[in-house]
Design an enzyme around this catalytic site. Structure first.
Site, mmCIF file in Angstrom:
data_model
loop_
_atom_site.group_PDB
_atom_site.id
_atom_site.type_symbol
_atom_site.label_atom_id
_atom_site.label_comp_id
_atom_site.label_asym_id
_atom_site.label_seq_id
_atom_site.Cartn_x
_atom_site.Cartn_y
_atom_site.Cartn_z
ATOM 1 N N HIS A 120 30.607 0.435 -7.086
ATOM 2 C CA HIS A 120 31.500 1.128 -8.016
ATOM 3 C C HIS A 120 30.701 1.896 -9.069
ATOM 4 C CE1 HIS A 120 34.798 -1.199 -6.305
ATOM 5 N NE2 HIS A 120 35.656 -0.609 -7.124
ATOM 6 N N ARG A 168 34.343 -4.413 -13.366
ATOM 7 C CA ARG A 168 33.741 -5.115 -12.225
ATOM 8 C C ARG A 168 33.219 -6.498 -12.633
ATOM 9 N NH1 ARG A 168 35.643 -4.009 -8.037
ATOM 10 N NH2 ARG A 168 33.790 -4.491 -6.808
ATOM 11 N N HIS A 174 30.860 -8.663 -9.827
ATOM 12 C CA HIS A 174 29.466 -8.314 -10.075
ATOM 13 C C HIS A 174 28.941 -8.991 -11.337
ATOM 14 C CE1 HIS A 174 28.856 -5.297 -6.974
ATOM 15 N NE2 HIS A 174 29.990 -4.728 -7.304
#
Length: 352
Positions: A120, A168, A174
């Protein structure tokens, strides 16, 4: 020693994720929305068709950075073997005595690829770098000089990267350092592509490039297997530790990513070098023609999201994904501009 250092980084990051989830508990829908809107697939399904329809030069750059970012991201994920927070807390021995930390999973958490670098962050950094650069160019702003407009534009760019990374980390997909790494590499990819002549590549060049992308990915896969490393280890982790099996989707696996960027690159090349594209490029598109092209291109790409490939076999699934990703760029790069140009010419002829 490296393992202990990474455990320390992960442990501190888990504390930050837990704090973030609790602090912004009421903002979960906003975080989901940000993470969804900046999904790497939308570089192919949203940014590419719209930008190419409005500005072919910028559109080509967007397509190139989308492909190269996803390719390099997928290769690096295999090599770096990065953990994801939602499964690391179960696999590590750090919490044997203290109990698991309070980290939530959500419907979009359970991605199946390795965690580092963040796709991303990386694709967003690449695509938006080209967008900001194009906007400044159209406004005749020299971004290399100290200029208020340029400073505001790049500040906006930095905020976007920060917000995407925050989303994220929030959903536990992540660790923070993975998002930071993705952003840095994404900027580097965009800067390279920005200065690269992508207009003169022939059809053979695109086909060779597509094969090269596929071959390099498979070579990485085979090399890791030869070294005793299973490149698909992350899929097993996702299936093992995801709270609900239905949260795990095959379109987040490394092999699906390969089919997407290889197919898209080939389809883009076939479209750009086709007689349809060359014919349409001879016609000066009005604003109305560009808007019509944009609507049609977006409609086709949006419709493709509703195509559910049946899991008859893995070969059928991934072959179908490759074919779809070849057809999509060919459609909005060649067929739609050609059709709009012909309709415009016919309309002018009838009006005379």
């Amino acid at each position: 020693m490296i393992s202990n250092a990474m455990d320390l980084v992960h442990e501190n990051s888990i504390f930050a994720i837990s704090l973030l989830q609790n602090r912004f508990d009421q903002s979960s829908k906003l975080m989901f929305l940000i993470s969804t809107l900046f999904d790497p697939r939308y570089a192919f399904l949203f940014y590419a068709p719209i930008l190419y329809s409005l500005d072919r030069y910028t559109g080509r750059k967007i397509m190139w950075v989308a492909v190269i970012s996803e390719w390099s991201n997928q290769i690096l994920k295999w090599i770096l073997h990065g953990e994801r927070p939602y499964w690391w807390i179960h696999e590590t021995s750090v919490y044997n005595k203290t109990g698991l930390p309070d980290v939530q999973q959500f419907v979009i958490t359970c991605e199946t690829g390795p965690g580092s670098p963040s796709g991303h962050s990386m694709v967003t950094a690449s695509v938006w770098y080209i967008l900001i650069e194009a906007w400044l160019r159209h406004r005749s702003v020299d971004s290399t000089k100290s200029n208020l407009t340029a400073k505001l534009a790049w500040s906006f760019y930095t905020i976007i990267l920060a917000v995407v990374s925050l989303s994220r980390v929030y959903i536990a997909a992540h660790f923070p350092h993975q998002c930071f790494l993705g952003g840095i590499i994404g900027v580097a990819v965009a800067m390279i592509i920005s200065n690269l002549d992508t207009d003169s590549l022939s059809r053979r060049g695109y086909l060779t490039g597509g094969f090269g992308l596929f071959a390099s990915a498979m070579a990485t896969y085979v090399s890791l297997r030869a070294l005793g490393v299973d490149p698909m280890w992350s899929v097993d982790r996702a299936l093992k530790w995801c709270a609900k099996r239905e949260y795990v989707h095959l379109d987040t696996t490394p092999f699906f990513s390969i089919m997407r960027y290889v197919g898209f690159f080939i389809g883009m090349g076939l479209g750009l070098t086709s007689s349809y594209s060359k014919s349409a490029s001879k016609v000066k598109f009005t604003l109305g023609m560009k808007i019509l092209s944009t609507i049609l291109a977006f409609a086709v790409c949006k419709a493709s999201e509703y195509i559910k490939i049946p899991m008859i076999s893995q070969l059928f699934f991934y072959s179908s994904a490759l074919l779809i990703n070849i057809i999509l760029p060919y459609t909005f790069v060649a067929l739609i501009p050609y059709m709009v140009s012909k309709l415009s010419v016919k309309g002018k002829t009838k009006s005379k």
